[in-house]
Design a protein around this motif. Structure first.
Motif, PDB file in Angstrom:
ATOM      1  N   UNK A  52      -7.602   9.812   0.960  1.00 24.99           N
ATOM      2  CA  UNK A  52      -8.505   8.681   0.799  1.00 24.99           C
ATOM      3  C   UNK A  52      -9.349   8.860  -0.458  1.00 24.99           C
ATOM      4  N   UNK A  53      -9.700  10.103  -0.761  1.00 23.92           N
ATOM      5  CA  UNK A  53     -10.480  10.399  -1.964  1.00 23.92           C
ATOM      6  C   UNK A  53      -9.755   9.907  -3.209  1.00 23.92           C
ATOM      7  N   UNK A  54      -8.437  10.084  -3.233  1.00 18.48           N
ATOM      8  CA  UNK A  54      -7.659   9.627  -4.382  1.00 18.48           C
ATOM      9  C   UNK A  54      -7.591   8.094  -4.425  1.00 18.48           C
ATOM     10  N   UNK A  55      -7.541   7.486  -3.259  1.00 25.41           N
ATOM     11  CA  UNK A  55      -7.586   6.023  -3.215  1.00 25.41           C
ATOM     12  C   UNK A  55      -8.884   5.505  -3.827  1.00 25.41           C
ATOM     13  N   UNK A  56      -9.989   6.150  -3.470  1.00 26.04           N
ATOM     14  CA  UNK A  56     -11.291   5.741  -4.000  1.00 26.04           C
ATOM     15  C   UNK A  56     -11.360   5.924  -5.516  1.00 26.04           C
ATOM     16  N   UNK A  62       2.182   6.338  -7.077  1.00 28.46           N
ATOM     17  CA  UNK A  62       1.083   7.015  -7.759  1.00 28.46           C
ATOM     18  C   UNK A  62       0.867   8.437  -7.268  1.00 28.46           C
ATOM     19  N   UNK A  63       1.511   8.802  -6.173  1.00 29.16           N
ATOM     20  CA  UNK A  63       1.337  10.144  -5.631  1.00 29.16           C
ATOM     21  C   UNK A  63      -0.002  10.348  -4.959  1.00 29.16           C
ATOM     22  N   UNK A  96      -7.123  -0.095  -9.190  1.00 29.11           N
ATOM     23  CA  UNK A  96      -5.667  -0.235  -9.278  1.00 29.11           C
ATOM     24  C   UNK A  96      -5.073  -0.522  -7.904  1.00 29.11           C
ATOM     25  N   UNK A  97      -5.590   0.159  -6.876  1.00 24.08           N
ATOM     26  CA  UNK A  97      -5.093  -0.029  -5.516  1.00 24.08           C
ATOM     27  C   UNK A  97      -5.352  -1.471  -5.051  1.00 24.08           C
ATOM     28  N   UNK A  98      -6.562  -1.972  -5.304  1.00 23.27           N
ATOM     29  CA  UNK A  98      -6.916  -3.332  -4.899  1.00 23.27           C
ATOM     30  C   UNK A  98      -6.067  -4.360  -5.635  1.00 23.27           C
ATOM     31  N   UNK A 131       0.833  -1.202   0.000  1.00 24.86           N
ATOM     32  CA  UNK A 131       0.000   0.000   0.000  1.00 24.86           C
ATOM     33  C   UNK A 131       0.867   1.252   0.000  1.00 24.86           C
ATOM     34  N   UNK A 132       1.894   1.252   0.846  1.00 27.48           N
ATOM     35  CA  UNK A 132       2.784   2.428   0.895  1.00 27.48           C
ATOM     36  C   UNK A 132       3.501   2.618  -0.438  1.00 27.48           C
TER      37      UNK A 132
END
Length: 211
Positions: free
Chosen positions: A17-21, A12-13, A26-28, A5-6
């Motif tokens: 949390x909004x950017x994660x959503x 990705x910069x 891609x994050x998953x 995750x880190x």
């Protein structure tokens, strides 16, 4: 999942949390999450304020120790307790969660473990019921490949032994009913390996063969 995750957020910069959503797929994928785990994680993230920072004031990614809620998640993971995992996930997603990428990674790991433990509990309950019922049909269903992978060889041993016994007994009965000498010989050989040569069912079938 914390290191992944880190690394993903750094590459990705992603800073909120909004950017994660926004890039949850891609994050998953980077964390190796299954669809159900991704869906649960997305729901938890959506419960948090969209602009919560993932980075510290210095611009570095938040340290792994994070806020207390992350410690709660890590403790629940170590305990492998479904009740503690649910409680920790509720605390994280109930509006006071957050903790940035490391907490999100801990939550993803907790979600995956909770799914696994729930599946294990269901598989074990099915196996216990099949053993109690002494049902070959239920045992075959309970001892499918998925159950063996979840429970391991040790927890499946009793059910497998009982299934072998029931199948040997059924083979003896079927062969005897059909009065098929060839089938009865095969059934006796199978039963001797499973039940032992001195078992009354084997002895009875042997006597029938000799008659």
């Amino acid at each position: 999942h914390a290191e992944a995750a880190r690394a993903w957020c750094d590459e990705q910069g992603a800073a909120t949390v909004e950017e994660l959503l926004e890039f949850i797929d891609d994050f998953a994928e980077a964390l190796g999450l299954k669809k159900l785990e991704q869906k649960r994680l997305q729901g938890k993230l959506q419960a948090i304020d969209g602009g919560e920072a993932l980075l510290s004031s210095s611009g570095a990614l938040a340290a792994p120790q994070g806020p207390p809620v992350e410690d709660l998640l890590r403790s629940a993971i170590a305990a492998r307790s479904p009740e503690e995992l649910r409680s920790a996930l509720d605390a994280w997603g109930g509006g006071s969660g957050g903790g940035g990428a490391t907490a999100a990674a801990a939550a993803a790991e907790a979600e995956a473990l909770l799914v696994q433990l729930e599946q294990e509990a269901e598989a074990e309950a099915n196996l216990r019921e099949a053993v109690r019922a002494r049902s070959a049909e239920l045992l075959r269903a309970a001892l499918g490949e998925g159950a063996r992978a979840l429970l391991g060889a040790e927890r499946c041993r009793e059910g497998e032994a009982l299934l072998a016994e029931l199948e040997a007994e059924a083979a003896l009965s079927d062969a005897a009913s059909a009065r098929d000498a060839s089938a009865l010989r095969r059934a006796i050989a199978q039963a001797q390996a499973v039940l032992g040569g001195s078992d009354p069912r084997v002895c009875s079938a042997a006597q029938m063969l000799e008659a």
